[in-house]
Design a protein around this motif. Sequence first.
Motif, PDB file in Angstrom:
ATOM      1  N   UNK A  92       1.942  -0.486  -9.628  1.00  0.00           N
ATOM      2  CA  UNK A  92       1.524  -1.487 -10.603  1.00  0.00           C
ATOM      3  C   UNK A  92       2.655  -2.486 -10.768  1.00  0.00           C
ATOM      4  N   UNK A  93       2.347  -3.786 -10.686  1.00  0.00           N
ATOM      5  CA  UNK A  93       3.356  -4.818 -10.850  1.00  0.00           C
ATOM      6  C   UNK A  93       2.860  -5.827 -11.874  1.00  0.00           C
ATOM      7  N   UNK A  94       3.773  -6.558 -12.484  1.00  0.00           N
ATOM      8  CA  UNK A  94       3.414  -7.536 -13.502  1.00  0.00           C
ATOM      9  C   UNK A  94       2.405  -8.545 -12.965  1.00  0.00           C
ATOM     10  N   UNK A  95       1.542  -9.006 -13.840  1.00  0.00           N
ATOM     11  CA  UNK A  95       0.519  -9.982 -13.459  1.00  0.00           C
ATOM     12  C   UNK A  95       1.176 -11.218 -12.858  1.00  0.00           C
ATOM     13  N   UNK A  96       0.560 -11.711 -11.791  1.00  0.00           N
ATOM     14  CA  UNK A  96       1.084 -12.895 -11.131  1.00  0.00           C
ATOM     15  C   UNK A  96       2.053 -12.598 -10.013  1.00  0.00           C
ATOM     16  N   UNK A  97       2.247 -11.307  -9.722  1.00  0.00           N
ATOM     17  CA  UNK A  97       3.162 -10.895  -8.657  1.00  0.00           C
ATOM     18  C   UNK A  97       2.417 -10.026  -7.644  1.00  0.00           C
ATOM     19  N   UNK A  98       2.888 -10.050  -6.411  1.00  0.00           N
ATOM     20  CA  UNK A  98       2.387  -9.170  -5.361  1.00  0.00           C
ATOM     21  C   UNK A  98       3.441  -8.121  -5.045  1.00  0.00           C
ATOM     22  N   UNK A  99       2.990  -6.894  -4.828  1.00  0.00           N
ATOM     23  CA  UNK A  99       3.859  -5.803  -4.400  1.00  0.00           C
ATOM     24  C   UNK A  99       3.349  -5.326  -3.043  1.00  0.00           C
ATOM     25  N   UNK A 100       3.987  -5.796  -1.983  1.00  0.00           N
ATOM     26  CA  UNK A 100       3.547  -5.529  -0.620  1.00  0.00           C
ATOM     27  C   UNK A 100       4.441  -4.480   0.030  1.00  0.00           C
ATOM     28  N   UNK A 101       3.822  -3.440   0.580  1.00  0.00           N
ATOM     29  CA  UNK A 101       4.592  -2.427   1.293  1.00  0.00           C
ATOM     30  C   UNK A 101       5.105  -3.034   2.598  1.00  0.00           C
TER      31      UNK A 101
END
Length: 663
Positions: A92-101
């Motif tokens: 889970x990441x803050x809204x407006x951000x992408x967390x890509x493996x």
Amino acid sequence: MTEHRSPDTHFRTSLLEENDGPGTNPTDNQTMGEIIAARFSRRGFLQGSLAATAIAATVSPLALILADDARAAGGSAFSFDEVEAGVDDKHHVAAGYDADVLLRWGDPLFADSPDFDPAKQSAQAQERQFGYNNDYVGYIPIDGSAEHGLLVVNHEYTNPHLMFPGLVTIVEGEAKQAPLSKEQVDIEMAAHGGTIVEIRKVSGKWQVVRDGKLNRRITSNTEMALSGPAAGHDRVKTSADPTGTKVFGTVNNCAGGVTPWGTYVMAEENIHGYFSGELQEGHKEAANYKRLGIPEGAYEWAAHYDRFDIGKEPNEPNRFGWIVEVDVNDPTSVPRKRTAMGRFKHEGAESIVAKDGRVVFYLGDDERFDYVYKFVTAGKFNAEDRAANMDLLDDGTLYVAKFAEDGAVEWLPIVFGQGPLTAENGFASQADVLIETRRAADLLGATKMDRPEDIQPNPTTGKVYVMLTNNSKRKTDQVDAANPRAENAFGHIIEIVEDGGDFTATKGKWEVLLKCGDPSVAEVGATFSTATTANGWFGMPDNCAIDAAGRLWVSTDGQGPKATGRTDGLWAVDTEGEARATSKLFFRVPIGAELCGPLFTPDDQTAFVAVQHPADGGEDWEAFGRPSYYEDLSTRWPDFKPDMPVRPSVVAITKQGGGKIAV
């Protein structure tokens, strides 16, 4: 992070109540809890027995005794919508951000690397693939770029029960793990060490460059050199290396660092688990090894390799527990174990160039009741000549911290012939002092800390931040009005200001920035500001980072349903102004994982984080019901897919549309 093998199941796992090492400090040196208590006792804080808490965790009387009045906070340096704390199997990441493996265990690193297949693993394949349980993450720009560089990653340890399908079986309702074969041990050894891999940002997304000419895997079998005062000493000579200068491999690489001259340093932490066997009665290394908890025998490597059996190779453990430096510009270079920086359970090696050009490294010894160190190079950093810096770590002074009740900190030099570090106390040379760094620090009267982990100097403010994860072993019968530090379940963060803003100074001041835990439970005594929400507090601080703007980010290890009702994650922590001690949750990891790293690119537009051992300890979560062994993931998670975050991974966090993080 510490690995542990249960005597009943023989599984290595990361349990909160057992992940702080054997606790081998026998001295009566003052603890940090005693010092904090004495310092603040004059303020007349409430004393008394603890009431029952509202969460299922052990709380610290120190937190109650030292509880500050909450501070109202405003004007935070961070701007983002906070993540909701909780527990599930996702990132889970803050809204407006992408967390890509970006990388997962087993991902190919070279053009000829095989694809990952958990059912067809081999040591040869693993040596060409991303290793297991990634911890430290560093970034070294190529040609000064914030969008093209080398990612350097430590691979701390292995969880065979999660790595090898079928290793664990359920017999009469109990999980049983089979002994590891030599082939499986070889895979474990290949999964340790580190990864150096070229990465590039393309159209806003990071990609691995699989044919990067500098890509490299370092493993538990990579040839390395011992350098500095202990190199060639009799106590590091073995039958395989009668010169005492050549070591094969590195193990348990936890946090680390990148030097100002662009090399990669790997910290060897919990080396005790790799050794088995018994020394001969009366052996001269017995006390040395006892102080480090050697042998623990958590790994089965000694069953197949004599060098991990101390009865057969009694000097081999002295060749581990060092800081390893790697020249990333040459993939054929021999990594060097820099013995001048001391031997203990190293967590981190973050550095900064001081005013006079010398380089200062801050080092934690991650165990209950052990110490905070720093190393100051004798030579000065030359920004115009990289080659001139390549042996700076072989000559310098190692110091250990002594914290006083009046808020002063003194750095005590660990130098042969000074103070008690003499022949009368069993030291014949600086090599002896460094091989037994812990004993030397004991004799100097250093302050016993609650698991010192990552330590970060802040080049913007000149302050230094020390992460103290917890100490669940401090007994209640040690508590009194002046010594109220019992069962520190949630940890705290200390802020140091060196005299004159000079990182080489031997004196300074210290202050507690945060006492961690749930501030809604009065008995915990947490000191987050009143602007910190129910999602924003945390416990068990482990790694940290200072971004280019000088802001502090803290990651955690050990949170979970039983301890805090939330998984681990990454928190933004204000350290200045009215917002000081305000914390906000930015990123959250899946059940069973701890968050390591974290690391910001020079432009603050990407945060790299390491998600370590996801799915381990999943019995804490009702959706699992019992431990989450690899073979059962598909039944535990009915919607399981290969791209789910169940393998250790490095995640790249970026703002959607671009821009700096949390601005």
